[in-house]
Design a protein around this motif. Sequence first.
Motif, PDB file in Angstrom:
ATOM      1  N   LEU A 137     -47.020  46.643 -56.089  1.00  0.00           N
ATOM      2  CA  LEU A 137     -45.969  45.762 -56.588  1.00  0.00           C
ATOM      3  C   LEU A 137     -45.411  44.892 -55.468  1.00  0.00           C
ATOM      4  CD1 LEU A 137     -43.997  48.454 -58.626  1.00  0.00           C
ATOM      5  CD2 LEU A 137     -45.672  46.828 -59.551  1.00  0.00           C
ATOM      6  N   ARG A 138     -44.925  43.716 -55.861  1.00  0.00           N
ATOM      7  CA  ARG A 138     -44.151  42.863 -54.957  1.00  0.00           C
ATOM      8  C   ARG A 138     -42.778  42.635 -55.561  1.00  0.00           C
ATOM      9  NH1 ARG A 138     -43.376  37.201 -54.915  1.00  0.00           N
ATOM     10  NH2 ARG A 138     -45.230  36.805 -56.205  1.00  0.00           N
ATOM     11  N   THR A 195     -39.447  40.299 -55.093  1.00  0.00           N
ATOM     12  CA  THR A 195     -38.916  39.096 -54.452  1.00  0.00           C
ATOM     13  C   THR A 195     -37.788  38.528 -55.300  1.00  0.00           C
ATOM     14  OG1 THR A 195     -41.157  38.578 -53.636  1.00  0.00           O
ATOM     15  CG2 THR A 195     -39.489  36.839 -53.457  1.00  0.00           C
ATOM     16  N   ARG A 228     -37.027  39.938 -58.815  1.00  0.00           N
ATOM     17  CA  ARG A 228     -38.163  40.041 -59.742  1.00  0.00           C
ATOM     18  C   ARG A 228     -39.277  40.853 -59.095  1.00  0.00           C
ATOM     19  NH1 ARG A 228     -38.606  36.674 -64.150  1.00  0.00           N
ATOM     20  NH2 ARG A 228     -36.770  35.354 -64.480  1.00  0.00           N
ATOM     21  N   TYR A 229     -40.133  41.426 -59.947  1.00  0.00           N
ATOM     22  CA  TYR A 229     -41.278  42.147 -59.398  1.00  0.00           C
ATOM     23  C   TYR A 229     -42.558  41.720 -60.094  1.00  0.00           C
ATOM     24  CZ  TYR A 229     -41.211  45.386 -63.435  1.00  0.00           C
ATOM     25  OH  TYR A 229     -41.248  45.932 -64.693  1.00  0.00           O
ATOM     26  N   TRP A 230     -43.654  41.792 -59.363  1.00  0.00           N
ATOM     27  CA  TRP A 230     -44.988  41.449 -59.824  1.00  0.00           C
ATOM     28  C   TRP A 230     -45.917  42.617 -59.512  1.00  0.00           C
ATOM     29  CZ3 TRP A 230     -41.535  38.183 -57.832  1.00  0.00           C
ATOM     30  CH2 TRP A 230     -41.360  36.913 -58.398  1.00  0.00           C
ATOM     31  N   SER A 231     -46.935  42.796 -60.325  1.00  0.00           N
ATOM     32  CA  SER A 231     -47.966  43.788 -60.046  1.00  0.00           C
ATOM     33  C   SER A 231     -49.229  43.079 -59.583  1.00  0.00           C
ATOM     34  CB  SER A 231     -48.283  44.621 -61.291  1.00  0.00           C
ATOM     35  OG  SER A 231     -49.403  45.465 -61.047  1.00  0.00           O
ATOM     36  N   TYR A 232     -49.817  43.598 -58.513  1.00  0.00           N
ATOM     37  CA  TYR A 232     -51.080  43.053 -58.022  1.00  0.00           C
ATOM     38  C   TYR A 232     -52.261  43.616 -58.803  1.00  0.00           C
ATOM     39  CZ  TYR A 232     -48.614  41.276 -53.893  1.00  0.00           C
ATOM     40  OH  TYR A 232     -47.770  40.596 -53.045  1.00  0.00           O
ATOM     41  N   CYS A 240     -47.194  41.951 -67.556  1.00  0.00           N
ATOM     42  CA  CYS A 240     -46.907  41.456 -66.208  1.00  0.00           C
ATOM     43  C   CYS A 240     -47.037  39.930 -66.193  1.00  0.00           C
ATOM     44  CB  CYS A 240     -47.870  42.073 -65.200  1.00  0.00           C
ATOM     45  SG  CYS A 240     -47.863  43.884 -65.194  1.00  0.00           S
ATOM     46  N   GLU A 285     -44.617  34.773 -64.005  1.00  0.00           N
ATOM     47  CA  GLU A 285     -43.335  34.504 -63.354  1.00  0.00           C
ATOM     48  C   GLU A 285     -42.630  35.780 -62.889  1.00  0.00           C
ATOM     49  OE1 GLU A 285     -42.478  34.766 -67.818  1.00  0.00           O
ATOM     50  OE2 GLU A 285     -44.088  34.058 -66.483  1.00  0.00           O
ATOM     51  N   GLY A 286     -43.261  36.936 -63.097  1.00  0.00           N
ATOM     52  CA  GLY A 286     -42.675  38.203 -62.698  1.00  0.00           C
ATOM     53  C   GLY A 286     -41.682  38.703 -63.726  1.00  0.00           C
ATOM     54  N   LYS A 287     -41.185  39.907 -63.506  1.00  0.00           N
ATOM     55  CA  LYS A 287     -40.209  40.502 -64.415  1.00  0.00           C
ATOM     56  C   LYS A 287     -38.899  40.722 -63.675  1.00  0.00           C
ATOM     57  CE  LYS A 287     -41.392  43.280 -67.656  1.00  0.00           C
ATOM     58  NZ  LYS A 287     -41.840  44.405 -68.490  1.00  0.00           N
TER      59      LYS A 287
END
Length: 389
Positions: free
Chosen positions: A134-135, A137, A140-144, A152, A155-157
């Motif tokens: 995960l990132r 920023t 918000r978070y994003w999954s790789y 997912c 624009e992220g969650k």
Amino acid sequence: MTSPDLPLLSVRSPADLLAAVPYLLGFHPTDSVVVVALRGKRVVFVARADLAGTESRPEANGPTTVDQTTVDQTTVDPPPGADEIAAYIAEIVARQQVESTVAIGYGPAEQVTPAVDATRAALELAGLRVLDALRVTDGRYWSYLCVDPGCCPMEGKAYDPTSSQVAAEATFAGKVALPDRAALTSQVAPLGGPVRESMRRATRRAEERAVRLLDSAPSADLLGGRALRSAGASAIRTAMDRHRQGGRLTDDEVAWLSVLLTHVPVRDHAWERTDGFEWQQALWTEVTRRVEPGLVAAPASLLAFAAWRAGHGALAAVAVERALRDQPDYSLALLLDEMLRNGVQPSTLDGWPKVGSGRRRGRTTRRRSRGDTRGRARRRTNTRPGALA
């Protein structure tokens, strides 16, 4: 040491896990890579490192429980560079005999992505399954790893770790997540102003008292060793009894204790009686913050040990740093620093200290004095980061 009142935090989603991480570490991570390690469904280890190019050091924390999960933290000093940091963290995590991991990067994408990519690769190379990467920023978070836009989105969650159910459960259980690592460091920083001037005068009185103690020691008491040990045992007993009952030491009591702790047998007497109880952490925090420069290393090391035994790896780390700033070659601080950097779990000392196991109360089983660890600690710190001596 395993605390009998560890909180159970229900983690059912990435957002829940992200909300739990600050309570596992003791502070909200920024510009960091964090690895949450699991054995089955149980979190057993959490490690944190600064992103490559930043200044502070990596940590890990425990014991704490997340959804029936025990967490151990440690603090490590990796070399610079994303690949080196990743390899070092993976090595530390793999030693914990875990099965799977989640890698999380905090910060801007251009710094987090290479760090998380390197961490994923290092964990997999170590034979550890990566459940998610995960990132985080700007809230918000994003999954790789997840490519489902319904789960997912590009624009992220958005998530708010402070308003989640996990945060509420942790807070109710008495867990604290400080704003950042600097806030944790400030908890062991020296007190200033009138307190410092008062402690300066008290320390002069304590040093004069020590001279009188040694001058009055009988000739058979070589260098006044027995007199110092007796006075030290009394001062430690007073300090521990006071804090166990929720009290506080006077300036003269803190100063006298700090002077006596420079005598290694007295320091060891305190060490043998220090575990991870909260009142002991409070005691050694108070002494660490109030003592004069040059007298910090012993109480800061005892604080580090108490924090490590309780699973508060990040607090142990900043306490060790404070000890080594005061005395860079202090043997106990070097030994604890090595233990933290190598991910040694507090459970390795379950059943310790063994105070009261001898023929009289307060006596311990016979073993090498901690004062004998100076040479070993120095040699071990010359090994590469993460290497077992």
